[in-house]
Design an enzyme around this catalytic site. Structure first.
Site, mmCIF file in Angstrom:
data_model
loop_
_atom_site.group_PDB
_atom_site.id
_atom_site.type_symbol
_atom_site.label_atom_id
_atom_site.label_comp_id
_atom_site.label_asym_id
_atom_site.label_seq_id
_atom_site.Cartn_x
_atom_site.Cartn_y
_atom_site.Cartn_z
ATOM 1 N N GLU A 85 59.278 53.655 30.043
ATOM 2 C CA GLU A 85 58.962 53.526 28.767
ATOM 3 C C GLU A 85 57.636 52.651 28.528
ATOM 4 O O GLU A 85 56.790 53.356 27.605
ATOM 5 C CB GLU A 85 59.910 52.480 28.093
ATOM 6 C CG GLU A 85 61.290 53.339 27.783
ATOM 7 C CD GLU A 85 61.245 54.557 26.909
ATOM 8 O OE1 GLU A 85 60.170 54.586 25.996
ATOM 9 O OE2 GLU A 85 62.187 55.041 26.774
ATOM 10 N N ASP B 70 56.025 56.907 17.554
ATOM 11 C CA ASP B 70 56.450 57.822 18.544
ATOM 12 C C ASP B 70 57.400 58.766 17.773
ATOM 13 O O ASP B 70 58.424 58.589 17.182
ATOM 14 C CB ASP B 70 57.404 57.036 19.577
ATOM 15 C CG ASP B 70 58.160 57.977 20.429
ATOM 16 O OD1 ASP B 70 57.563 58.831 21.001
ATOM 17 O OD2 ASP B 70 59.368 57.647 20.575
#
Length: 170
Positions: free
Chosen positions: A62, A75
Site C-alpha cells: 500500500e 484513489d
C-alpha cells in the site's frame, strides 16, 4: 496480628502474582510464545487476527509501509489514507464493529497503531470463517483489504494478492 483489610489483601495478592509472572516471562522478549524455529502463523485462528507477516506485506504494497505525505491521496475517485491506504467507508465499517477505534478516519490513518487496529477490526468483521466458508488466509485478508467485504472472491483482487504474495516470498 493486625487484620488485613480486603483492598490491602488484594493489592498484596496482585504484587505476588505480578512478581511470579515476571519470573516466568522475560519482559524484554516481545512474544515469549514464538521462537525462531516456530512456524509462522498464517490464519486468524492461530493468531487472533491478521498475522504480522501478512499485515507487513499489505502495508508494504500500500505505501512502502510509510506514513504518506500527504496522508491521503486520491484513489479511484475517493481518498485513501495512511500506511494501509484506508478509505473512509472502510474506517466506518471497522469503527462500527469495535468501539473507540480512533478519533476520526483521517486522524486514525496518521498513525500506524490506529491504522493497524482499523485493519484488524475490519478483518474481524469480514474475514471470518462463518462468512467466507473457511479459515481465512493471508490471501483472503489481502483481497478483502483491497476489494471490500467480498474482495476474497473478486477476480479484480487477484493482482493485488500477487503483490502481497511476492512480499511474503511464497
Amino acid at each position: 496480628m493486625i487484620p488485613l483489610r480486603k483492598p490491602v489483601y488484594l493489592m498484596l495478592y496482585a504484587i505476588i502474582l505480578q512478581n511470579t509472572f515476571a519470573c516466568i516471562v522475560n519482559p524484554r522478549d516481545p512474544d515469549p510464545t514464538v521462537r525462531p524455529t516456530d512456524p509462522v502463523p498464517t490464519t486468524v485462528a492461530e493468531t487472533g487476527g491478521v498475522p504480522k507477516d501478512c499485515m507487513k506485506c499489505i502495508c508494504q504494497v500500500e505505501s512502502n509501509c510509510a506514513i504518506p505525505n500527504p496522508v491521503c491521496k486520491d484513489d479511484v475517485g475517493s481518498l485513501s489514507c495512511g500506511p494501509y491506504q484506508i478509505k473512509e467507508a472502510y474506517y466506518q465499517d471497522a469503527e462500527d464493529y469495535v468501539e473507540n477505534l480512533g478519533t476520526d478516519w483521517k486522524s486514525c490513518t496518521k498513525t500506524f497503531d490506529c491504522s493497524e487496529r482499523c485493519v484488524q477490526a475490519y478483518m474481524a468483521r469480514y474475514a471470518i470463517e462463518s462468512r467466507i466458508g473457511h479459515d481465512p488466509t493471508c490471501e483472503d485478508f489481502a483481497r478483502i483489504h483491497n476489494g471490500g467485504p467480498n474482495g476474497y472472491k473478486k477476480e479484480s483482487t487477484k493482482g493485488y494478492w500477487q503483490k502481497v504474495k511476492k512480499c511474503l516470498n511464497i
